[in-house]
Motif scaffolding. Structure first.
Motif, PDB file in Angstrom:
ATOM      1  N   VAL A  62       0.832  -1.216  -0.218  1.00 25.68           N
ATOM      2  CA  VAL A  62      -0.293  -0.033   0.005  1.00 25.68           C
ATOM      3  C   VAL A  62       0.909   1.260   0.338  1.00 25.68           C
ATOM      4  O   VAL A  62       0.690   2.147  -0.590  1.00 25.68           O
ATOM      5  N   VAL A  63       2.314   1.134   0.558  1.00 27.87           N
ATOM      6  CA  VAL A  63       2.884   1.993   1.024  1.00 27.87           C
ATOM      7  C   VAL A  63       3.564   2.397  -0.450  1.00 27.87           C
ATOM      8  O   VAL A  63       3.836   3.308  -0.950  1.00 27.87           O
ATOM      9  N   ILE A  64       3.836   1.659  -1.459  1.00 26.82           N
ATOM     10  CA  ILE A  64       4.733   1.588  -2.429  1.00 26.82           C
ATOM     11  C   ILE A  64       3.463   2.110  -3.675  1.00 26.82           C
ATOM     12  O   ILE A  64       3.799   2.903  -3.949  1.00 26.82           O
ATOM     13  N   THR A  70       4.359   5.431  -5.178  1.00 27.87           N
ATOM     14  CA  THR A  70       4.438   5.647  -6.679  1.00 27.87           C
ATOM     15  C   THR A  70       3.001   6.451  -7.648  1.00 27.87           C
ATOM     16  O   THR A  70       3.284   7.581  -8.498  1.00 27.87           O
ATOM     17  N   ARG A  71       1.917   6.110  -6.838  1.00 26.17           N
ATOM     18  CA  ARG A  71       0.860   7.342  -7.501  1.00 26.17           C
ATOM     19  C   ARG A  71       1.262   9.138  -7.217  1.00 26.17           C
ATOM     20  O   ARG A  71       1.398   9.277  -8.091  1.00 26.17           O
ATOM     21  N   ALA A  72       1.926   9.391  -6.418  1.00 23.14           N
ATOM     22  CA  ALA A  72       2.282  10.221  -5.647  1.00 23.14           C
ATOM     23  C   ALA A  72       3.704  11.024  -6.748  1.00 23.14           C
ATOM     24  O   ALA A  72       3.120  12.187  -6.924  1.00 23.14           O
ATOM     25  N   PHE A  73       4.295  10.043  -6.707  1.00 16.43           N
ATOM     26  CA  PHE A  73       5.162  10.609  -7.429  1.00 16.43           C
ATOM     27  C   PHE A  73       5.135  10.971  -8.703  1.00 16.43           C
ATOM     28  O   PHE A  73       5.749  11.560  -9.362  1.00 16.43           O
ATOM     29  N   THR A  74       4.248  10.264  -9.433  1.00 11.99           N
ATOM     30  CA  THR A  74       3.662  10.233 -10.572  1.00 11.99           C
ATOM     31  C   THR A  74       2.967  11.391 -11.619  1.00 11.99           C
ATOM     32  O   THR A  74       3.038  11.456 -11.991  1.00 11.99           O
ATOM     33  N   LEU A  75       1.910  11.556 -10.239  1.00 15.86           N
ATOM     34  CA  LEU A  75       1.646  12.940  -9.856  1.00 15.86           C
ATOM     35  C   LEU A  75       2.022  13.979 -10.138  1.00 15.86           C
ATOM     36  O   LEU A  75       2.485  14.855 -10.849  1.00 15.86           O
ATOM     37  N   ILE A  76       3.364  13.848  -9.539  1.00 15.93           N
ATOM     38  CA  ILE A  76       4.259  15.101  -9.266  1.00 15.93           C
ATOM     39  C   ILE A  76       4.784  15.147 -10.597  1.00 15.93           C
ATOM     40  O   ILE A  76       5.106  16.186 -10.950  1.00 15.93           O
ATOM     41  N   LEU A  77       5.351  13.993 -11.122  1.00 12.22           N
ATOM     42  CA  LEU A  77       5.821  14.043 -12.861  1.00 12.22           C
ATOM     43  C   LEU A  77       4.791  14.975 -14.015  1.00 12.22           C
ATOM     44  O   LEU A  77       5.653  15.984 -14.890  1.00 12.22           O
ATOM     45  N   ILE A  78       3.718  14.483 -13.700  1.00 10.01           N
ATOM     46  CA  ILE A  78       3.055  14.539 -15.115  1.00 10.01           C
ATOM     47  C   ILE A  78       2.190  16.502 -14.812  1.00 10.01           C
ATOM     48  O   ILE A  78       2.408  17.078 -15.487  1.00 10.01           O
ATOM     49  N   ILE A  79       2.068  16.553 -13.360  1.00  8.46           N
ATOM     50  CA  ILE A  79       2.141  18.205 -13.119  1.00  8.46           C
ATOM     51  C   ILE A  79       3.388  18.867 -13.243  1.00  8.46           C
ATOM     52  O   ILE A  79       3.291  20.327 -14.053  1.00  8.46           O
ATOM     53  N   SER A  87     -10.145   2.794   3.402  1.00  9.42           N
ATOM     54  CA  SER A  87     -10.002   1.438   4.307  1.00  9.42           C
ATOM     55  C   SER A  87      -8.186   1.075   4.242  1.00  9.42           C
ATOM     56  O   SER A  87      -8.090   0.461   5.004  1.00  9.42           O
ATOM     57  N   PRO A  88      -7.472   1.332   3.445  1.00  9.96           N
ATOM     58  CA  PRO A  88      -6.188   0.442   3.050  1.00  9.96           C
ATOM     59  C   PRO A  88      -5.561   0.761   4.032  1.00  9.96           C
ATOM     60  O   PRO A  88      -4.275   0.029   3.809  1.00  9.96           O
ATOM     61  N   TYR A  89      -5.713   1.844   4.452  1.00 14.67           N
ATOM     62  CA  TYR A  89      -4.315   2.123   4.706  1.00 14.67           C
ATOM     63  C   TYR A  89      -4.585   2.863   6.296  1.00 14.67           C
ATOM     64  O   TYR A  89      -3.682   2.547   7.325  1.00 14.67           O
ATOM     65  N   ILE A  90      -5.931   2.250   6.678  1.00 14.40           N
ATOM     66  CA  ILE A  90      -5.417   2.076   7.661  1.00 14.40           C
ATOM     67  C   ILE A  90      -5.436   0.725   9.217  1.00 14.40           C
ATOM     68  O   ILE A  90      -4.953   0.588   9.899  1.00 14.40           O
ATOM     69  N   GLY A  91      -6.253   0.083   8.141  1.00 14.20           N
ATOM     70  CA  GLY A  91      -5.048  -1.737   8.427  1.00 14.20           C
ATOM     71  C   GLY A  91      -6.302  -2.417   9.410  1.00 14.20           C
ATOM     72  O   GLY A  91      -7.617  -0.723   9.725  1.00 14.20           O
TER      73      GLY A  91
END
Length: 91
Positions: free
Chosen positions: A5-7, A11-20, A85-89
């Motif tokens: 989940v962390v990966i 990955t989604r955050a860094f992809t968004l940074i690159l796209i922006i 829900s996937p983030y709180i465990g």
């Protein structure tokens, strides 16, 4: 929260940074290339000739792309907070 989940989040955050950042960086790169060619042709080696136009281009492109950037960030934020829900465990 497991490592997958962390990966995925990173990955989604860094992809968004690159796209922006890509449109602004590409436009600035092209302006820098044009200015470098102009300096090579005219043999002008003024340092401010490279920085001042790039600053103006970054400001203008930020003003132009700002609504699109905000939409991208809001879409990412809504998707992130929409299903928490996937983030709180499990407890």
């Amino acid at each position: 929260m497991n490592p997958d989940v962390v990966i995925n989040l990173l990955t989604r955050a860094f992809t968004l940074i690159l796209i922006i950042s890509a449109p602004i960086l590409v436009i600035t790169l092209l302006v820098g290339l044009v200015i470098s060619i102009f300096q090579a042709v005219t043999a002008i080696q003024e340092m401010t000739l490279t920085f001042i136009p790039k600053i103006f281009v970054v400001i203008i492109s930020l003003l132009f792309f700002f609504p699109w950037i905000i939409r991208q960030l809001m879409t990412y934020t809504y998707a992130l907070w929409g299903d928490f829900s996937p983030y709180i465990g499990r407890f």
